[in-house]
Design a protein around this motif. Structure first.
Motif, mmCIF file in Angstrom:
data_model
loop_
_atom_site.group_PDB
_atom_site.id
_atom_site.type_symbol
_atom_site.label_atom_id
_atom_site.label_comp_id
_atom_site.label_asym_id
_atom_site.label_seq_id
_atom_site.Cartn_x
_atom_site.Cartn_y
_atom_site.Cartn_z
ATOM 1 N N GLU A 102 5.771 4.563 -12.436
ATOM 2 C CA GLU A 102 5.725 4.069 -11.055
ATOM 3 C C GLU A 102 7.086 4.164 -10.361
ATOM 4 O OE1 GLU A 102 4.026 2.924 -8.598
ATOM 5 O OE2 GLU A 102 2.004 2.958 -9.438
ATOM 6 N N SER A 103 7.046 4.544 -9.092
ATOM 7 C CA SER A 103 8.270 4.536 -8.280
ATOM 8 C C SER A 103 8.239 3.421 -7.247
ATOM 9 C CB SER A 103 8.436 5.885 -7.563
ATOM 10 O OG SER A 103 7.298 6.163 -6.760
ATOM 11 N N ASN A 104 7.042 2.848 -7.033
ATOM 12 C CA ASN A 104 6.889 1.754 -6.079
ATOM 13 C C ASN A 104 7.616 0.518 -6.589
ATOM 14 O OD1 ASN A 104 5.333 -0.822 -5.130
ATOM 15 N ND2 ASN A 104 4.827 0.766 -3.620
ATOM 16 N N GLU A 105 8.542 -0.002 -5.780
ATOM 17 C CA GLU A 105 9.374 -1.115 -6.234
ATOM 18 C C GLU A 105 8.559 -2.382 -6.483
ATOM 19 O OE1 GLU A 105 12.487 -1.465 -7.226
ATOM 20 O OE2 GLU A 105 12.561 0.721 -7.103
ATOM 21 N N GLU A 106 7.540 -2.592 -5.694
ATOM 22 C CA GLU A 106 6.705 -3.788 -5.877
ATOM 23 C C GLU A 106 5.967 -3.735 -7.218
ATOM 24 O OE1 GLU A 106 2.986 -6.072 -3.640
ATOM 25 O OE2 GLU A 106 4.341 -4.779 -2.494
ATOM 26 N N MET A 107 5.446 -2.548 -7.556
ATOM 27 C CA MET A 107 4.751 -2.376 -8.831
ATOM 28 C C MET A 107 5.732 -2.487 -10.002
ATOM 29 S SD MET A 107 1.529 -2.166 -8.535
ATOM 30 C CE MET A 107 1.156 -1.549 -10.186
ATOM 31 N N ARG A 108 6.925 -1.965 -9.830
ATOM 32 C CA ARG A 108 7.924 -2.034 -10.892
ATOM 33 C C ARG A 108 8.334 -3.488 -11.156
ATOM 34 N NH1 ARG A 108 10.430 2.537 -12.581
ATOM 35 N NH2 ARG A 108 12.362 1.413 -13.011
ATOM 36 N N GLU A 109 8.470 -4.278 -10.069
ATOM 37 C CA GLU A 109 8.822 -5.686 -10.245
ATOM 38 C C GLU A 109 7.682 -6.445 -10.921
ATOM 39 O OE1 GLU A 109 10.907 -9.022 -10.502
ATOM 40 O OE2 GLU A 109 11.674 -7.039 -9.908
ATOM 41 N N PHE A 110 6.441 -6.098 -10.561
ATOM 42 C CA PHE A 110 5.278 -6.702 -11.218
ATOM 43 C C PHE A 110 5.298 -6.383 -12.712
ATOM 44 C CE2 PHE A 110 0.984 -6.089 -12.910
ATOM 45 C CZ PHE A 110 0.451 -7.355 -12.735
ATOM 46 N N ALA A 111 5.626 -5.143 -13.045
ATOM 47 C CA ALA A 111 5.685 -4.729 -14.453
ATOM 48 C C ALA A 111 6.773 -5.491 -15.197
ATOM 49 C CB ALA A 111 5.929 -3.223 -14.551
ATOM 50 N N MET A 112 7.939 -5.670 -14.549
ATOM 51 C CA MET A 112 9.023 -6.408 -15.198
ATOM 52 C C MET A 112 8.638 -7.864 -15.432
ATOM 53 S SD MET A 112 11.522 -4.593 -16.119
ATOM 54 C CE MET A 112 12.509 -6.021 -16.564
ATOM 55 N N ASP A 113 7.947 -8.479 -14.465
ATOM 56 C CA ASP A 113 7.484 -9.854 -14.636
ATOM 57 C C ASP A 113 6.517 -9.940 -15.823
ATOM 58 O OD1 ASP A 113 8.978 -10.830 -12.552
ATOM 59 O OD2 ASP A 113 7.339 -10.755 -11.091
ATOM 60 N N LEU A 114 5.624 -8.951 -15.921
ATOM 61 C CA LEU A 114 4.666 -8.918 -17.037
ATOM 62 C C LEU A 114 5.394 -8.785 -18.368
ATOM 63 C CD1 LEU A 114 1.746 -8.715 -18.091
ATOM 64 C CD2 LEU A 114 1.886 -6.227 -17.719
#
Length: 226
Positions: A41-53
């Motif tokens: 993913e390059s979308n920052e919102e999705m990347r932040e969601f992944a990091m939270d997970l």
């Protein structure tokens, strides 16, 4: 009928290993999924969601492993003691990811390891008694060498897990042991090793597991009524 009082050591080890793997496979799988999202993913919102997970799942995996280390591991040499405060910490960490909440009432003392392991395994058994969630209350009374454990679980549709009483007391049950039933089996083995007597009571949406020193139980049974 299955007799759990003399379960083979290899079978016991396999069942415990299955239980530990069952507990940690979900958060570890979630970490892997989060890493895959970060890689693709390059979308920052999705990347932040992944990091939270990843962060949440890593905490859960760590908590479950720390709990398993005390509940199932050697925890030092034979005859070693465990700080009851450490047991509280790992129990609350483990339960943070479960449906039920945990309340703990006990003085922080050093206690023989088999007694502490018994208490932690009773918490797991109690969790099975309230599959829809609720509250598990742990109360420890008495001396460190001969305590009484009272684990009360309250929740919707509370029930005594199938064959739990037989497994806890090392009696014959109408079902062969499997990984889903290792908790009462192992707790029963620990209770007998620690000289404890087990009892289960149910009243409405409350199930109470009690572990009492055998000496105290015998004294109570033989003392004449006033």
């Amino acid at each position: 009928m299955a007799d759990t009082s003399d379960i083979a050591a290899l079978d016991l080890a396999a069942l415990i290993a299955s239980r530990v793997c069952h507990d940690i496979i979900s958060p570890v799988g979630a970490i892997n999924n989060g890493l895959e999202v970060l890689a693709e993913e390059s979308n920052e919102e999705m990347r932040e969601f992944a990091m939270d997970l990843i962060r949440k799942s890593a905490r859960q995996a760590s908590a479950k492993l720390q709990f398993a280390r005390l509940a199932f591991g050697a925890a030092g040499s034979a005859g070693a003691s465990i700080d009851l405060g450490d047991a509280e910490t790992v129990a609350k960490g483990f339960m943070a990811g479960e449906k039920a909440s945990l309340e703990w009432s006990a003085v922080r003392v050093l206690m023989p390891k088999n007694l502490v392991k018994l208490l932690l395994n009773l918490i797991l058994v109690a969790g099975h008694a309230i599959p829809r969630g609720g509250v598990i209350r742990v109360v420890v009374t008495g001396a460190a060498e001969s305590p009484t454990f009272t684990v009360t679980c309250t929740g919707s549709n509370a029930r005594i897990p199938a064959n739990a009483e037989a497994f806890l007391n090392g009696e014959s049950a109408d079902q062969s042991p499997d990984a889903h039933m290792i908790q009462p089996i192992y707790a029963g083995l620990l209770a007998r090793a620690a000289g404890m007597t087990m009892a289960i009571d149910k009243d409405g949406d409350t199930v109470v597991f009690t572990a009492t020193p055998k000496i105290a139980a015998v004294d109570a049974a033989t003392t004449p009524a006033a």
